[in-house]
Design a protein around this motif. Structure first.
Motif, PDB file in Angstrom:
ATOM      1  N   LYS A  67       3.213  10.957  50.572  1.00 35.25           N
ATOM      2  CA  LYS A  67       4.433  11.750  50.710  1.00 35.25           C
ATOM      3  C   LYS A  67       4.425  12.277  52.139  1.00 35.25           C
ATOM      4  N   ALA A  68       5.420  11.863  52.929  1.00 32.89           N
ATOM      5  CA  ALA A  68       5.423  12.182  54.354  1.00 32.89           C
ATOM      6  C   ALA A  68       6.591  13.087  54.723  1.00 32.89           C
ATOM      7  N   ILE A  69       6.319  14.027  55.630  1.00 29.75           N
ATOM      8  CA  ILE A  69       7.329  14.937  56.163  1.00 29.75           C
ATOM      9  C   ILE A  69       7.332  14.750  57.678  1.00 29.75           C
ATOM     10  N   VAL A  70       8.492  14.443  58.239  1.00 28.86           N
ATOM     11  CA  VAL A  70       8.595  14.222  59.685  1.00 28.86           C
ATOM     12  C   VAL A  70       8.410  15.559  60.408  1.00 28.86           C
ATOM     13  N   ARG A  71       7.502  15.559  61.397  1.00 33.72           N
ATOM     14  CA  ARG A  71       7.242  16.752  62.203  1.00 33.72           C
ATOM     15  C   ARG A  71       7.757  16.603  63.622  1.00 33.72           C
ATOM     16  N   TRP A  72       7.876  15.367  64.120  1.00 30.94           N
ATOM     17  CA  TRP A  72       8.471  15.138  65.436  1.00 30.94           C
ATOM     18  C   TRP A  72       9.004  13.711  65.509  1.00 30.94           C
ATOM     19  N   ARG A  73       9.960  13.514  66.438  1.00 27.69           N
ATOM     20  CA  ARG A  73      10.580  12.205  66.682  1.00 27.69           C
ATOM     21  C   ARG A  73      10.663  11.992  68.187  1.00 27.69           C
ATOM     22  N   ARG A  74      10.325  10.774  68.626  1.00 26.92           N
ATOM     23  CA  ARG A  74      10.392  10.449  70.055  1.00 26.92           C
ATOM     24  C   ARG A  74      10.616   8.947  70.189  1.00 26.92           C
ATOM     25  N   ASP A  75      11.822   8.549  70.609  1.00 27.44           N
ATOM     26  CA  ASP A  75      12.177   7.144  70.794  1.00 27.44           C
ATOM     27  C   ASP A  75      11.866   6.333  69.528  1.00 27.44           C
ATOM     28  N   ASP A  76      10.905   5.404  69.619  1.00 24.89           N
ATOM     29  CA  ASP A  76      10.586   4.541  68.478  1.00 24.89           C
ATOM     30  C   ASP A  76       9.352   5.010  67.717  1.00 24.89           C
ATOM     31  N   ARG A  77       9.005   6.289  67.852  1.00 19.87           N
ATOM     32  CA  ARG A  77       7.827   6.829  67.172  1.00 19.87           C
ATOM     33  C   ARG A  77       8.165   8.135  66.465  1.00 19.87           C
ATOM     34  N   ILE A  78       7.481   8.355  65.352  1.00 18.25           N
ATOM     35  CA  ILE A  78       7.604   9.631  64.652  1.00 18.25           C
ATOM     36  C   ILE A  78       6.217  10.096  64.231  1.00 18.25           C
ATOM     37  N   GLY A  79       6.053  11.403  64.172  1.00 14.40           N
ATOM     38  CA  GLY A  79       4.826  11.999  63.671  1.00 14.40           C
ATOM     39  C   GLY A  79       5.101  12.601  62.312  1.00 14.40           C
ATOM     40  N   VAL A  80       4.225  12.329  61.353  1.00 13.27           N
ATOM     41  CA  VAL A  80       4.422  12.844  60.002  1.00 13.27           C
ATOM     42  C   VAL A  80       3.207  13.617  59.521  1.00 13.27           C
ATOM     43  N   GLU A  81       3.475  14.540  58.628  1.00 14.75           N
ATOM     44  CA  GLU A  81       2.441  15.289  57.929  1.00 14.75           C
ATOM     45  C   GLU A  81       2.414  14.773  56.501  1.00 14.75           C
ATOM     46  N   PHE A  82       1.216  14.595  55.942  1.00 16.42           N
ATOM     47  CA  PHE A  82       1.099  14.148  54.562  1.00 16.42           C
ATOM     48  C   PHE A  82       1.091  15.351  53.630  1.00 16.42           C
ATOM     49  N   ALA A  83       1.856  15.221  52.535  1.00 16.69           N
ATOM     50  CA  ALA A  83       1.945  16.300  51.544  1.00 16.69           C
ATOM     51  C   ALA A  83       1.493  15.794  50.179  1.00 16.69           C
ATOM     52  N   GLY A  84       0.522  14.902  50.177  1.00 17.09           N
ATOM     53  CA  GLY A  84       0.001  14.358  48.932  1.00 17.09           C
ATOM     54  C   GLY A  84       0.239  12.857  48.841  1.00 17.09           C
ATOM     55  N   THR A  85      -0.133  12.302  47.702  1.00 19.57           N
ATOM     56  CA  THR A  85       0.038  10.867  47.474  1.00 19.57           C
ATOM     57  C   THR A  85       0.743  10.651  46.143  1.00 19.57           C
ATOM     58  N   GLU A  86       1.268   9.441  45.975  1.00 24.92           N
ATOM     59  CA  GLU A  86       1.856   9.056  44.703  1.00 24.92           C
ATOM     60  C   GLU A  86       1.826   7.538  44.601  1.00 24.92           C
ATOM     61  N   PRO A  87       1.961   7.010  43.403  1.00 22.14           N
ATOM     62  CA  PRO A  87       1.916   5.549  43.238  1.00 22.14           C
ATOM     63  C   PRO A  87       3.082   4.871  43.942  1.00 22.14           C
ATOM     64  N   LYS A  88       2.856   3.622  44.310  1.00 19.90           N
ATOM     65  CA  LYS A  88       3.918   2.807  44.899  1.00 19.90           C
ATOM     66  C   LYS A  88       5.004   2.603  43.844  1.00 19.90           C
TER      67      LYS A  88
END
Length: 94
Positions: A67-88
């Motif tokens: 489970k990802a939350i975007v923390r920053w965006r720059r051109d073709d890259r983003i930084g995410v924070e993980f908030a747990g996992t879940e099944p595909k």
């Protein structure tokens, strides 16, 4: 403060294929995980891709959905924070 100081944890460089799964029309955006640690990652994706502020990041090699939350965006890259996992989700082919 530099980005590394804000991050708080050193990320390990990796090169893994992944999919950003939004659940919008069961769609996914292919991306590359460039570096990660247990709390987050940096992703490289097509510059024209729409990515919501929260999504499921499925890392094919690891067979884990983060489970990802975007923390920053720059051109073709983003930084995410993980908030747990879940099944595909069953609808994803990977």
């Amino acid at each position: 403060m530099t980005e590394n100081e804000l991050r708080g944890k050193r990320r390990q460089r990796v090169l893994k294929g992944a999919a950003i799964l939004t659940g919008i029309n069961n769609s996914g955006v292919m991306c590359t995980v460039r570096n990660m640690h247990p709390g987050g990652a940096e992703l490289k994706l097509p510059i024209e891709a729409y990515v919501p502020d929260e999504f499921l990041l499925y890392v094919t090699k690891d067979r884990i959905g983060y489970k990802a939350i975007v923390r920053w965006r720059r051109d073709d890259r983003i930084g995410v924070e993980f908030a747990g996992t879940e099944p595909k989700p069953h609808w994803h082919y990977g």
